[in-house]
Design a protein around this motif. Structure first.
Motif, PDB file in Angstrom:
ATOM      1  N   VAL A 431       0.838  -1.202   0.000  1.00 55.41           N
ATOM      2  CA  VAL A 431       0.000   0.000   0.000  1.00 55.41           C
ATOM      3  C   VAL A 431       0.874   1.253   0.000  1.00 55.41           C
ATOM      4  N   THR A 432       1.915   1.248   0.832  1.00 53.39           N
ATOM      5  CA  THR A 432       2.839   2.382   0.872  1.00 53.39           C
ATOM      6  C   THR A 432       3.563   2.544  -0.459  1.00 53.39           C
ATOM      7  N   ALA A 433       3.885   1.427  -1.108  1.00 55.47           N
ATOM      8  CA  ALA A 433       4.562   1.486  -2.409  1.00 55.47           C
ATOM      9  C   ALA A 433       3.694   2.201  -3.441  1.00 55.47           C
ATOM     10  N   TYR A 434       2.412   1.879  -3.480  1.00 56.70           N
ATOM     11  CA  TYR A 434       1.511   2.550  -4.430  1.00 56.70           C
ATOM     12  C   TYR A 434       1.342   4.023  -4.088  1.00 56.70           C
ATOM     13  N   ILE A 435       1.336   4.348  -2.784  1.00 58.71           N
ATOM     14  CA  ILE A 435       1.206   5.752  -2.397  1.00 58.71           C
ATOM     15  C   ILE A 435       2.442   6.540  -2.826  1.00 58.71           C
ATOM     16  N   GLN A 436       3.639   5.961  -2.623  1.00 56.01           N
ATOM     17  CA  GLN A 436       4.869   6.638  -3.015  1.00 56.01           C
ATOM     18  C   GLN A 436       4.957   6.836  -4.524  1.00 56.01           C
ATOM     19  N   ALA A 443      -4.004   1.954  -4.166  1.00 64.11           N
ATOM     20  CA  ALA A 443      -3.729   1.712  -2.751  1.00 64.11           C
ATOM     21  C   ALA A 443      -5.026   1.473  -1.979  1.00 64.11           C
ATOM     22  N   LEU A 444      -6.058   2.276  -2.262  1.00 66.36           N
ATOM     23  CA  LEU A 444      -7.348   2.075  -1.603  1.00 66.36           C
ATOM     24  C   LEU A 444      -7.982   0.759  -2.018  1.00 66.36           C
ATOM     25  N   HIS A 445      -7.807   0.377  -3.280  1.00 68.43           N
ATOM     26  CA  HIS A 445      -8.362  -0.895  -3.745  1.00 68.43           C
ATOM     27  C   HIS A 445      -7.695  -2.077  -3.029  1.00 68.43           C
ATOM     28  N   LYS A 448      -9.145  -2.424   0.411  1.00 68.38           N
ATOM     29  CA  LYS A 448     -10.444  -3.105   0.379  1.00 68.38           C
ATOM     30  C   LYS A 448     -10.270  -4.612   0.216  1.00 68.38           C
ATOM     31  N   GLU A 449      -9.301  -5.015  -0.601  1.00 64.15           N
ATOM     32  CA  GLU A 449      -9.007  -6.441  -0.759  1.00 64.15           C
ATOM     33  C   GLU A 449      -8.498  -7.039   0.558  1.00 64.15           C
ATOM     34  N   PHE A 450      -7.721  -6.260   1.277  1.00 59.78           N
ATOM     35  CA  PHE A 450      -7.214  -6.697   2.581  1.00 59.78           C
ATOM     36  C   PHE A 450      -8.372  -6.934   3.557  1.00 59.78           C
ATOM     37  N   LEU A 451      -9.333  -6.021   3.592  1.00 63.91           N
ATOM     38  CA  LEU A 451     -10.476  -6.176   4.486  1.00 63.91           C
ATOM     39  C   LEU A 451     -11.391  -7.304   4.028  1.00 63.91           C
ATOM     40  N   ALA A 452     -11.475  -7.535   2.709  1.00 62.36           N
ATOM     41  CA  ALA A 452     -12.340  -8.604   2.195  1.00 62.36           C
ATOM     42  C   ALA A 452     -11.869  -9.980   2.652  1.00 62.36           C
ATOM     43  N   GLN A 453     -10.582 -10.123   2.966  1.00 64.33           N
ATOM     44  CA  GLN A 453     -10.048 -11.386   3.455  1.00 64.33           C
ATOM     45  C   GLN A 453     -10.198 -11.542   4.956  1.00 64.33           C
ATOM     46  N   TRP A 476     -14.335  12.447   2.155  1.00 66.56           N
ATOM     47  CA  TRP A 476     -15.329  11.435   2.511  1.00 66.56           C
ATOM     48  C   TRP A 476     -14.652  10.102   2.822  1.00 66.56           C
ATOM     49  N   ALA A 477     -13.705   9.695   2.008  1.00 69.09           N
ATOM     50  CA  ALA A 477     -12.994   8.438   2.270  1.00 69.09           C
ATOM     51  C   ALA A 477     -12.179   8.537   3.546  1.00 69.09           C
ATOM     52  N   GLY A 478     -11.557   9.693   3.789  1.00 69.32           N
ATOM     53  CA  GLY A 478     -10.801   9.870   5.021  1.00 69.32           C
ATOM     54  C   GLY A 478     -11.673   9.819   6.252  1.00 69.32           C
ATOM     55  N   GLU A 479     -12.874  10.394   6.170  1.00 72.07           N
ATOM     56  CA  GLU A 479     -13.794  10.335   7.312  1.00 72.07           C
ATOM     57  C   GLU A 479     -14.267   8.916   7.571  1.00 72.07           C
TER      58      GLU A 479
END
Length: 832
Positions: A431-436, A443-445, A448-453, A476-479
């Motif tokens: 996730v950090t790699a995609y943000i950098q 990164a957000l996708h 979501k995949e992480f939470l789906a597991q 909105w996503a941050g909140e």
């Protein structure tokens, strides 16, 4: 008397046994049959002493095959083993971790004593089956076999292994009832059990009430304080041991040295321990040497670590790993030699044909991260594959970070897919790699995949995702992330609170940033720095400087980021004298070296004050004269003050420094046109085409509800309702009546409807986004718009008057700074 056999029968039998004398009477054959073999004789059992020696040898060498051969020999020779031999054979099976055979032998033993039960308890403990070990102890207790101290020690070890404090207390009571608590052996087991259960008060109680203590007792007490995280008390225990005449061994000294690694200010303690190690004569011990080396390396004592490393004869992999980790940790931009030394040590390990571990590769990859060299990283990656460690999560995370810094995000993703992903830090790395690499949606996708597991996130991955929301500007996503963190209890962590401050700062909500800052339980230097930066971005310069003064009052040592936040606040407020004072204090009082961002703030301040010659001289005398960031700050100042000659010179220099940046070409193109050098302007556009440099497409976006509306220049696919244009015309009429037509081009295009709309989309997307927000959002909601290019002069002027005539607060974020429009003025002071 027995009856005699007939004479004929005796003669027949005798003839059968005697060899023939006349070969003619025999059946002649080329290969006569061999004589019959004698009947097999029964094997005899070995002596008990020989069985005892062989079984002891099997236990020492952990040879399960030899043990089973001896067991088989006993069965074939009908040997009746004594209980002593049975216990030895049972011990072989337990030490060789063959608990199935051990249980079969145990069930067939006709007689059992305490040693029999102790062997089985120890076998299950070694296998990590603490529950089964305690069950065996319970069965032994029920069998009314008189148990000894080894029985209770084994059961206490199982409680320590499983962390079962309740059963451990029960065993403690049984020890006291049976009168075994006076023995040092049982005291050591009790200390170890309470220590591993985290009950330091009970550890001290067992130690203080013991009638008999030995070296193991003292070392166990010392290890308990080390394990619980109280290195200061552990150091006092060490002094107490020395005064009591207790001999210090490598285990005790290695533990206290490891504990002192976490000390921040303990130079005297480290030197005292080093002297103690030398006096005892353990400075050549590998375990103590590696712990001492690691202690120095983790606390900045690189020279001392090197001396310790050179004194250790025949260092093993652990010592090399500690040294490489120390060099990697200290190998930053200021100490590149340390990074090179880490790679040299890795090459030395390869030369010595040492068996490399995962910690070796993890540390050397951290050193490679500072080189940004794909060749070096790929060579290390090849060695990882050769050693079969590519599926290790620590190494996988380091490889993800390495390729991410090299801008090879596809390679990072490939390493991520090859990693088991059992822990959240691997997901945090990708996730950090995609943000950098500025791929925030991806990164957000992944999150979501992480939470789906159905995985449970920690504060680090939540903070990384919050940073992605801040860079996207999606409040909105941050909140939503904030709500998730509050429900899961992760909002109490400082690292998450810092990320939330950053998110609200970049979203332009200074109130939410302040509230988040106040709710953090424990501030670190990053929390202070982010809040100072938030104040500075939004024009609260005096509040930012007061917060920095509070840092100095609390005797907190600021770092480079803190001074960058202060200089940014001074730059936004135009406080040149204060900025130079903080700049000098950074160098002289705190011994910090300014980087290019600090320099850019100073240039921006000089440019705001109109001191362009001083700004240019400051750049030329710095160590960053070839960095484009600092020249862009001067170019903005030249454009603002109309110094076209100097601006053209800076623009031409930027074209050389970064030949593929469109912003440099466009700035130079516009300045050539302003001074009437049309041919040079056309030449600049020609260079753009030759080098394949395209103009960056202007984008403006606003978040309304759960949707992000993006207005892209030259893209007519986004349709805007005619009612929005009608509202814009109405507002523009009020603005024109307030300010008058002062030569803004946007009013000229308003006379031709269709061309006016096209011009608004292509050149004034931020204005359209603001009007779209006013049309859809209530009066009390602040309008927040993001833009990937600098705001144009027409829009900046109109938005100031628009905030006054409409009575709305407007926050516009462009790549340079925040613009907070309120009551006809802007927080930037008309300088951007």
């Amino acid at each position: 008397m027995f009856p005699r056999k007939p004479q004929s029968l005796l003669l027949l039998n005798k003839a059968r046994l005697l060899p023939p004398t006349n070969p003619k009477l025999l059946h002649l054959s080329p290969n006569p049959p061999p004589p019959p073999l004698p009947p097999p004789q029964a094997s005899l059992p070995l002596r008990t002493s020989i069985y005892k020696q062989l079984l002891r040898r099997c236990a020492d060498t952990r040879s399960l095959i030899l043990g089973k051969l001896l067991h088989s020999h006993m069965i074939r020779t009908s040997y009746k083993p004594t209980i002593f031999i049975h216990n030895n054979l049972l011990g072989v099976y337990c030490k060789c971790r063959d608990l199935a055979s051990a249980c079969q032998l145990f069930d067939r033993m006709p007689v059992r004593d305490a040693v029999t039960w102790n062997s089985l308890i120890a076998g299950y403990s070694q296998m990590g089956s603490a529950a089964k070990a305690l069950d065996v102890f319970r069965r032994a207790w029920d069998s009314e076999v008189p148990l000894d101290r080894f029985s209770y020690a084994g059961a206490l070890g199982a409680c320590a292994q499983s962390g079962d404090l309740m059963k451990g207390r029960i065993l403690h009571g049984m020890v006291v009832v049976n009168g075994l608590y006076r023995r040092a052996f049982i005291t050591n087991s009790l200390i170890d059990m309470y220590s591993k259960c985290g009950m330091i008060d009970d550890v001290r109680f067992a130690f203080d009430r013991a009638d008999e203590l030995d070296e193991v007792s003292w070392n166990s007490l010392l290890s308990a304080y080390v394990r619980i995280g109280w290195p200061e008390v552990a150091a006092n225990i060490l002094v107490w041991m020395h005064r009591s005449g207790v001999r210090l061994n490598s285990f005790a000294l290695g533990g206290i040295l490891k504990a002192c690694t976490g000390f921040d200010d303990c130079e005297e303690v480290r030197r005292m321990l080093h002297g103690c190690v030398i006096k005892i004569g353990l400075d050549l011990d590998l375990f103590v040497g590696s712990a001492m080396l690691d202690m120095y390396a983790k606390n900045g004592g690189l020279e001392e670590a090197i001396k310790v490393f050179e004194c250790i004869p025949n260092p093993n992999v652990v010592v090399f790993n500690a040294m490489i980790a120390g060099f990697s940790r200290l190998g930053n931009e200021k100490n590149v030699e340390a990074k090179i030394e880490a790679l040299r040590l890795f090459a030395e390990m390869l030369r010595r044909r040492m068996r490399l571990s995962k910690f070796t590769f993890k540390s050397v990859l951290e050193a490679c991260n500072l080189t940004n060299s794909i060749r070096c990283g790929m060579q290390i990656h090849a060695h990882i594959i050769l050693n079969g460690l590519q599926d290790d999560e620590f190494i996988g995370s380091a490889l993800i970070t390495l390729y991410s810094k090299l801008r090879l995000i596809d390679c990072s993703l490939r390493c991520f897919h090859l990693t088991p992903k059992d822990h959240s830090f691997t997901w945090t790395s990708i996730v950090t790699a995609y943000i950098q690499n500025e791929q925030f949606e991806r990164a957000l996708h992944l999150f979501k995949e992480f939470l789906a597991q159905e995985r449970k996130p920690d504060q680090f991955i939540i903070s990384s995702v919050m940073n992605a929301c801040s860079d996207l500007g999606t409040t909105w996503a941050g909140e939503q992330m904030q709500g998730y963190a509050v429900k899961s209890g992760l909002d109490k962590f400082t690292v998450y609170g810092n990320a939330q401050i950053n998110m609200y700062t970049k979203a332009g909500d200074i109130g939410a940033s302040i509230k988040t800052y106040e709710e953090i339980d424990c501030w670190d230097i990053f929390s202070w720095s982010m809040m100072i930066l938030s104040y500075g971005f939004h024009g609260y310069v005096r509040e930012a400087l007061k917060l920095f003064e509070k840092i100095e009052e609390c005797q907190i040592v600021p770092d480079e980021m803190t001074f960058l936040a202060v200089l940014t606040a001074c730059s936004h407020g135009g406080l040149a004298d204060e900025a130079f004072r903080y700049y000098e204090s950074m160098i002289t009082d705190y011994d910090l070296s300014p980087n290019v961002k600090h320099m850019a703030c100073i240039v921006d301040l000089l440019g705001r004050a109109g001191r362009l010659a001083d700004a240019e001289g400051f750049i030329m005398n710095s160590a960053f004269e070839n960095d484009p960031l600092i020249w862009h700050a001067l170019l903005r100042a030249c454009c603002f003050h109309g110094d076209k000659e100097r601006g053209i010179r800076v623009g031409e220099r930027l074209m050389i420094i970064e030949p593929f940046s469109s912003s440099s070409y466009m700035s130079l193109y516009n300045m050539y046109l302003d001074v009437g050098k049309v041919s040079m302007a056309m030449r600049t556009r020609g260079l753009m085409r030759e080098r394949g440099v395209g103009k960056e497409i202007g984008m403006s976006w606003i978040e309304i509800g759960q949707l992000v509306h993006t207005i892209t220049a030259g893209n007519n696919s986004y349709s805007i309702d005619d009612q929005v244009y009608a509202k814009l015309k109405e507002m523009m009429a009020r603005v024109e009546g307030k300010m008058g037509n002062v030569g803004l081009q946007i009013f000229e295009f308003q006379k031709q409807s269709e061309k006016w709309k096209e011009n608004l989309i292509n050149g004034h997307g931020e204005l359209m986004a603001v009007v779209l927000g006013m049309y859809n959002l209530p009066q009390s909601v602040t309008i927040r718009v993001m833009k990937n290019q600098r705001v144009c002069g027409d829009c900046h002027t109109i938005l100031k008057f628009l905030s006054e005539v409409e009575g709305r607060e407007i926050v516009l974020r462009d790549p340079c700074r925040f613009h907070w429009f309120n009551s006809g003025s802007c927080s930037c002071g008309d300088y951007w």
